[in-house]
Design an enzyme around this catalytic site. Structure first.
Site, mmCIF file in Angstrom:
data_model
loop_
_atom_site.group_PDB
_atom_site.id
_atom_site.type_symbol
_atom_site.label_atom_id
_atom_site.label_comp_id
_atom_site.label_asym_id
_atom_site.label_seq_id
_atom_site.Cartn_x
_atom_site.Cartn_y
_atom_site.Cartn_z
ATOM 1 N N LYS A 271 -29.254 15.984 -86.500
ATOM 2 C CA LYS A 271 -28.565 15.729 -87.769
ATOM 3 C C LYS A 271 -28.913 16.812 -88.784
ATOM 4 C CE LYS A 271 -28.586 10.634 -87.504
ATOM 5 N NZ LYS A 271 -27.130 10.416 -87.596
ATOM 6 N N ARG A 345 -25.696 2.773 -79.432
ATOM 7 C CA ARG A 345 -24.889 2.047 -78.442
ATOM 8 C C ARG A 345 -25.533 2.126 -77.053
ATOM 9 N NH1 ARG A 345 -19.798 5.729 -79.933
ATOM 10 N NH2 ARG A 345 -20.976 5.685 -81.873
HETATM 11 N N1 BES Z 1 -27.883 5.785 -87.051
HETATM 12 C C1 BES Z 1 -26.633 6.445 -87.089
HETATM 13 C C2 BES Z 1 -25.615 5.756 -87.990
HETATM 14 C C3 BES Z 1 -25.961 5.681 -89.458
HETATM 15 C C4 BES Z 1 -25.398 6.567 -90.347
HETATM 16 C C5 BES Z 1 -26.778 4.681 -89.943
HETATM 17 C C6 BES Z 1 -25.691 6.490 -91.692
HETATM 18 C C7 BES Z 1 -27.064 4.594 -91.299
HETATM 19 C C8 BES Z 1 -26.517 5.486 -92.176
HETATM 20 C C9 BES Z 1 -26.056 6.540 -85.679
HETATM 21 O O1 BES Z 1 -26.980 6.603 -84.656
HETATM 22 C C10 BES Z 1 -25.265 7.789 -85.618
HETATM 23 O O2 BES Z 1 -25.854 8.833 -85.712
HETATM 24 N N2 BES Z 1 -23.956 7.668 -85.474
HETATM 25 C C11 BES Z 1 -23.110 8.780 -85.406
HETATM 26 C C12 BES Z 1 -22.148 8.551 -84.278
HETATM 27 C C13 BES Z 1 -21.336 9.763 -83.907
HETATM 28 C C14 BES Z 1 -22.229 10.823 -83.299
HETATM 29 C C15 BES Z 1 -20.262 9.351 -82.943
HETATM 30 C C16 BES Z 1 -22.385 8.890 -86.738
HETATM 31 O O3 BES Z 1 -22.087 7.870 -87.340
HETATM 32 O O4 BES Z 1 -22.158 10.010 -87.194
HETATM 33 MN MN MN Z 2 -27.600 8.568 -84.249
#
Ligand code: BES
Ligand code: MN
Ligand code: ZN
Length: 494
Positions: A271, A345
């Site tokens: 990230k 997931r």
């Molecule tokens: N933990 C994140 C989602 C999240 C985002 C939680 C902001 C709390 C605040 C999750 O694991 C994630 O990174 N999701 C990605 C999915 C994508 C790679 C398909 C996302 O939401 O960008």
């Molecule tokens: Mn994630």
């Protein structure tokens, strides 16, 4: 902070802060009228020189200068409601705490009229939730920066009954606090093993807790969950929490499953730095499940319930999983990991499967901070609800209505399934940007047999940047504890 209950008007007010319902339909409420008389009309004059109309959400604060009366008075608007409901009392008391807790005064008197025991007890819940702060690591905070109120008196027509009702609600507040603390803890302290240790300690409340380590999960074939944790120096854990409160110990349990990513760097699909610290909250689903299990045990709920937490840390490392890796889940289905940041997931796939195989539950509700897309779709006052079962959905929406924890149902369209088809495996773990929360939910659904199931995407509600409601101060909300406790209380106890 201590909470007491007293008869209406029985509390000496000198030197204290007083919260009172103010104007209703243009006239002072009875409690405010009585107060206004003792103050020689000061309340009426203050109202006349302010835009306060008594509408819901409005407040008017006065410094009285009275030597023998309340030092400060907060008038709270309650809209057109002439009979105060428990929810209104909760919000009013929380507002009073927020406005008056740091004035330097030590006693707060909440005077909402001649309210019943249940209404008063729920006002106390409002104060307990509003008073939450995570200050464990603040060693240099000046006393004048901390709340000054140490004693809260809530007036009611039935102080003893209110204290009894409060004893139960206080255990709910403690369980919400337990969840909030887990979410607030930084990830260097709260890694999967530490999380499991804190959950194990819940056995003191009568819960049974088993902790599975990586070797046991390997034996079970949990390749999806284990793949997420393999880049971490911390061992992945699966916590299995049981509360057997039903008359029949063999009665089919209800089940809750939580995403417990103690830190989500994104893994190799790392990230951006900006805001990454918030990913310490990526275990908010697991925290809520632990919290509701604690709450059920503390009030000896007449239900059999299971809570399963998938606890992992998602780190980039020489041993981390790579984009393009294919893992085999406990269900036997294979998954191509296109993006290592879509890890929640993967964790849930195995936790959900394990839950069904072992417990054959009446229903499963999973909670997960799953997608950023749910924040874009719903903002911060609603979590996304996805379900294969209209009854379970309706029950959840009813509990949401009762507790004020917002839910909004979204669809699970079969026509979107193709977004997660993979060339190389049974499915891939991302479905692209369109409907990102939906394809995440469709992915989870592939690990549900014929169990009634609901998925709550709480990425939008687990953490608050600013306290929208006084009962939810900035930071960890504990979202889900109250909701699921209500769901059980409403329909699943003997
Ligand atoms: N933990 C994140 C989602 C999240 C985002 C939680 C902001 C709390 C605040 C999750 O694991 C994630 O990174 N999701 C990605 C999915 C994508 C790679 C398909 C996302 O939401 O960008
Ligand atoms: Mn994630
Ligand atoms: Zn995540």
């Amino acid at each position: 902070m201590q909470i007491h209950f007293a008869a209406l008007g029985a509390t000496p007010l000198a030197g204290s802060a007083l919260a009172v319902l103010g104007l209703e339909k243009g006239a002072l409420t009875p409690a405010a009228t009585a107060l206004d008389e003792t103050l020689g009309g000061q309340l009426g004059r203050a109202i006349a020189s302010a835009r306060y109309t008594g509408a819901k959400g409005q407040t008017l604060e006065l410094v009285t200068g009275a030597a023998d009366g309340a030092a400060r008075i907060l008038l709270i608007g309650t809209g057109a409601e002439s009979e105060i409901t428990a929810a209104l009392a909760e919000a009013a008391a929380a507002t009073a705490w927020k406005a008056l807790a740091s004035t330097g005064l030590e006693t707060l008197v909440v005077r909402l009229g001649d309210v019943s025991a249940d209404v008063a007890a729920q006002a106390a819940l409002g104060v307990r939730l509003a008073a939450y702060r995570f200050d464990r690591y603040r060693t240099k905070e000046k006393p004048e920066a901390k709340p000054s109120v140490t004693k809260v008196v809530i007036e009611t027509s039935a102080p003893d009954a209110a204290a009894a009702a409060d004893a139960t609600l206080a255990t709910l507040a403690d369980s919400i606090t337990f969840a909030r603390d887990l979410v607030s803890e930084p990830a260097n302290i709260l890694h999967p093993v530490e999380f499991a240790t804190r959950v194990k300690a819940l056995e003191a409340h009568g819960l049974t807790v088993e902790i599975l380590g990586e070797a046991e999960m390997q034996k079970l074939g949990m390749g999806a969950l284990l793949g997420v944790g393999q880049g971490s120096r911390r061992e992945s854990q699966l916590a299995v929490i049981q509360w057997m409160g039903a008359k029949d110990p063999k009665a089919q349990p209800v089940a809750f499953v939580g995403k417990g990513v103690t830190f989500d760097t994104g893994g190799i699909s790392i990230k951006p730095a900006d805001g990454m610290e918030e990913m310490k909250t990526d275990m908010g689903g697991a925290a809520a499940v632990a919290g509701v299990m604690r709450a059920l045990a503390a009030r000896k709920a007449k239900v059999n319930a299971v809570g399963i937490l998938g606890l992992v840390e998602n780190m980039p490392d020489g041993n981390a999983q790579r984009p393009g890796d294919i893992v085999t889940s406990m269900s036997g289905q294979t998954i191509e990991v296109i993006n290592t940041d879509a890890e929640g997931r993967l964790v849930l796939a195995d936790a959900l499967w394990y839950c069904q195989e072992r417990f054959h539950p009446k229903f499963i509700v999973d909670l997960a901070t799953l997608t950023g897309a749910i924040i874009i779709a719903l903002g911060n006052d609603y979590a996304g609800l996805f379900s294969n079962d209209d009854d379970l959905s309706a029950n959840l929406l009813k509990a949401s209505e009762a507790t004020g924890e917002g839910l909004w149902r979204l669809p699970l369209p079969a026509s979107y399934e193709k977004q997660i088809d993979s060339l190389a495996a049974d499915m891939k773990n991302v479905g692209g940007r369109p409907g990102g929360s939906i394809t995440a939910a469709l992915f989870l659904q592939r690990f549900i047999k014929d169990t009634p199931w609901a998925h709550l995407d709480i990425a939008s509600t687990a953490w608050r940047k600013s306290g929208a409601q006084a009962t939810h101060p900035e930071g960890a909300s504990g979202f889900g504890v109250r909701l699921l406790n209500q769901l059980v209380a409403d329909g699943f106890e003997d």
